[in-house]
Every structure is written in C-alpha cells, then in structure tokens.
Design an enzyme around this catalytic site. Structure first.
Site, PDB file in Angstrom:
ATOM      1  N   HIS A  83     -39.448  47.916 101.717  1.00 26.31           N
ATOM      2  CA  HIS A  83     -39.683  49.336 101.427  1.00 26.31           C
ATOM      3  C   HIS A  83     -41.101  49.598 100.911  1.00 26.31           C
ATOM      4  CE1 HIS A  83     -35.600  50.397 102.221  1.00 26.31           C
ATOM      5  NE2 HIS A  83     -35.106  49.723 101.215  1.00 26.31           N
TER       6      HIS A  83
ATOM      7  N   ASP B 207     -26.856  43.400 102.968  1.00 31.66           N
ATOM      8  CA  ASP B 207     -26.139  44.535 102.377  1.00 31.66           C
ATOM      9  C   ASP B 207     -25.414  45.397 103.404  1.00 31.66           C
ATOM     10  OD1 ASP B 207     -28.681  45.143 103.268  1.00 31.66           O
ATOM     11  OD2 ASP B 207     -29.332  46.101 101.416  1.00 31.66           O
TER      12      ASP B 207
END
Length: 336
Positions: free
Chosen positions: A122, A248
């Site tokens: 990110h 995830d």
C-alpha cells in the site's frame, strides 16, 4: 524453501490490538517448525538509496525522522514505533534478497520467500498507508532492474493479497518494464484496482486488476490466474516474477469476506511455479497481509509444502458466473 527473516522486524511495535503485529511472524515460524527443508537467511537491510529509487526523498526523510523520534499514528491505521524504520529497511532488504536469489537461479526447494514486516504494497511513492511504510516488492523490482549484473529488463508482480496493492500499481503505472497484476476483493480498502486501470503512457497495458465479489473461492481465483493473469504475464515475458503474498483472502481471515482455502494458496503457488517455468523467469515470494494467525501460518506453510513436493488438490466446483464475466472483461481490455 529459503526464507528471508530478521528479528529486527519483530521490533516494529504497533500496539497490543493492532492486527499487523509481531505475532504474525512468530506464528509463521512456529508453523514452519514442523516442516522439512526450511532454511532461514538474514539479508542485509535495504539502503536508503534503494528505498529512494521508488519513494520520494522528502517522504523518506519525513517518515524515517518520524519513526526515529518515537513514532505514533501516521494515520488512523498505520502505526510506527521508534524501531519501525529499521524494521522497514530489514523487510525491504529481505525482498531484495528474494529477488536476487531468484534471478541467480535458486528455485525448487530453494525458492526464496521474504518474511518481512511491516508489509509494503500500500505504500505509495510519497506516503505510508494501510500498515505499510516502504513498498518492499517495489524496492525488490527496482533493485533488480538497476542491477547490471542481474540482467533483468522486465519484472512482473502478481499480488494475491485480498486488498489491492495501490502503492505497487502507482509506482509503476506509467512504466513498461514492470507488469502488475492483482486479484482483490471488490469494495475493500483502499478502494482502488478497477478493471479499467490498465496503465498509461509507456505503461499502457501493463496493469491487470481482477476485482472479485465477496465470497470468491479457490475456483474463482484459479479462473483469473489461468485465463487472465497467466496469459498476460506470459505475453509480457518477465525475467523475474515476484508474488506479493498476502493470506488475508483466506476463508477464516478476520478482515475479509473471501473464501479461499489453504489449498487454494497451494494451487496458486503451483500455477505461479508453472508460469515461471514457461517464461524462464526467476520466482520469489514477498509477504504482505494475513491477520488470522493460524491461517497465515498455514498459508505460508502450504507454499513451502508445494515446493517440497506435495501436489495440490484441484477444486471440485467451477468458478461463479460473475467471475467468468470478470475474466472475459479483462481478456478484452488487454487483448488476450
């Protein structure tokens, strides 16, 4: 496999209740204790110059000073401590090591996997966000391109984390020497990664985003990998294939709604191995997210087991109709 690992990464203290905490690496190490053929390597930390090759110097100065002065909340989700900058350099250095070893020909049971934290995908060129401070996989890719001895001209990044790697995409979005492909949950943080985002300028056609609806499972991910990601990367013909390996999207991860099983990660690993073989690319893995400790440990372990010789089990069911539509759209957009 050979795992890049440094105790320095445990010193990045996010607080007791933060999902991205040192227990993630401890759980992975514990899960790998029972596996054969596990080797750990502590790589040198990334240099400031290597980080500055993908991040703006003003940001590097600001974030390093922020950490060294004790840290705090960079934003509501992204927390630093006094040791975070050292941990971030260690994580980026492990990613560099993984790319270097893959390009040097280490494969099979020696395939490299960088186990660093904080994660990186990110982090954009001028900001930290989403638990990330340095974009580890971007540092690895750029370092490979800058290394004259590596003889690498084209790098591909496949990001299977449940969140879109907006930072990696942004850093290379206008460039033709890095192909970025992502499968992620539609509508999840950070809200980027639309199929229409395919790159601009020299980077036109070098970004692929498969945004899947909640509940996508193994067969959906495989359909995207086999019919869109794989053909696009094979056409790009990279010298190095880096996997941004977040776990995830697992069906039991606490912060997503996807339904990927542990076996699903074995299947994607198998497909990436085959893709690397077909293109002659080096293959390396770089840890991203994954916040259920058991499922994270199982995910990393199943990647290792796949390279250790365990054949993955194919899914019984096919992909959803919605996934088939996503794949058809991607193939049209990239003329596959």
């Amino acid at each position: 496999m050979r795992f890049g690992y440094s105790e320095t990464c445990l010193d990045h203290d996010t607080g007791a209740r933060h999902p991205e905490n040192p227990d993630r690496l401890r759980a992975i190490r514990e899960g790998l204790k029972r596996k054969h053929g596990v080797e750990y390597v502590e790589a040198d930390p990334a240099s400031r110059e290597a980080v500055g090759a993908v991040h703006e110097e003003e940001y590097v100065e600001e974030v390093s000073s922020f950490c060294e002065s004790g840290g705090g909340n960079w934003d509501p989700d992204t927390v630093a401590s006094g040791n975070t900058w050292a941990a971030a350099l260690a994580a980026a250095g492990q990613a560099q090591w993984a790319g270097e070893r893959a390009l040097a020909g280490e494969d099979g049971r020696k395939t490299p996997f960088a186990l660093g934290r904080p994660p990186g995908h990110h982090a954009v060129a001028d900001d930290a966000m989403g638990f990330c401070f340095v974009n580890n996989v971007a540092v690895a890719a750029q370092s490979a391109l800058d290394d004259d001895d590596a003889d690498a001209d084209r790098i591909a990044v496949f990001d299977w984390d449940v969140h879109h790697g907006n930072g990696t995409q942004d850093i290379f979005y206008e460039r033709g020497d890095v192909f970025y492909a992502s499968i992620h949950e539609d509508g999840l943080y950070p809200g980027t990664g639309d199929a229409a985002e395919t790159g601009i300028g020299d980077g036109a056609g070098t970004t692929l985003n498969a945004s899947l609806g909640a509940g996508a499972a193994d067969a959906d991910y495989l359909a995207v990998v086999e019919d869109a990601v794989g053909p696009a990367i094979e056409r790009f013909d990279p010298d190095l294939l880096l996997v941004s390996a977040g776990f995830d999207a697992h069906r039991h991860d606490p912060i997503s709604r996807m339904r990927v099983s542990t076996e699903g990660y074995a299947l994607m690993t198998d497909r990436m191995r085959g893709l690397a073989d077909r293109t002659g690319a080096g293959l390396a893995f770089v840890l991203e997210g994954g916040y259920g400790l058991d499922t994270l440990a199982e995910g990393v372990a199943t990647v290792h087991e796949t390279f250790d010789g365990r054949p993955p089990i194919e899914p019984d069911e096919g992909p959803k109709e919605g996934t088939e539509a996503v794949v058809d759209d991607l193939r049209d957009r990239l003329d596959l």
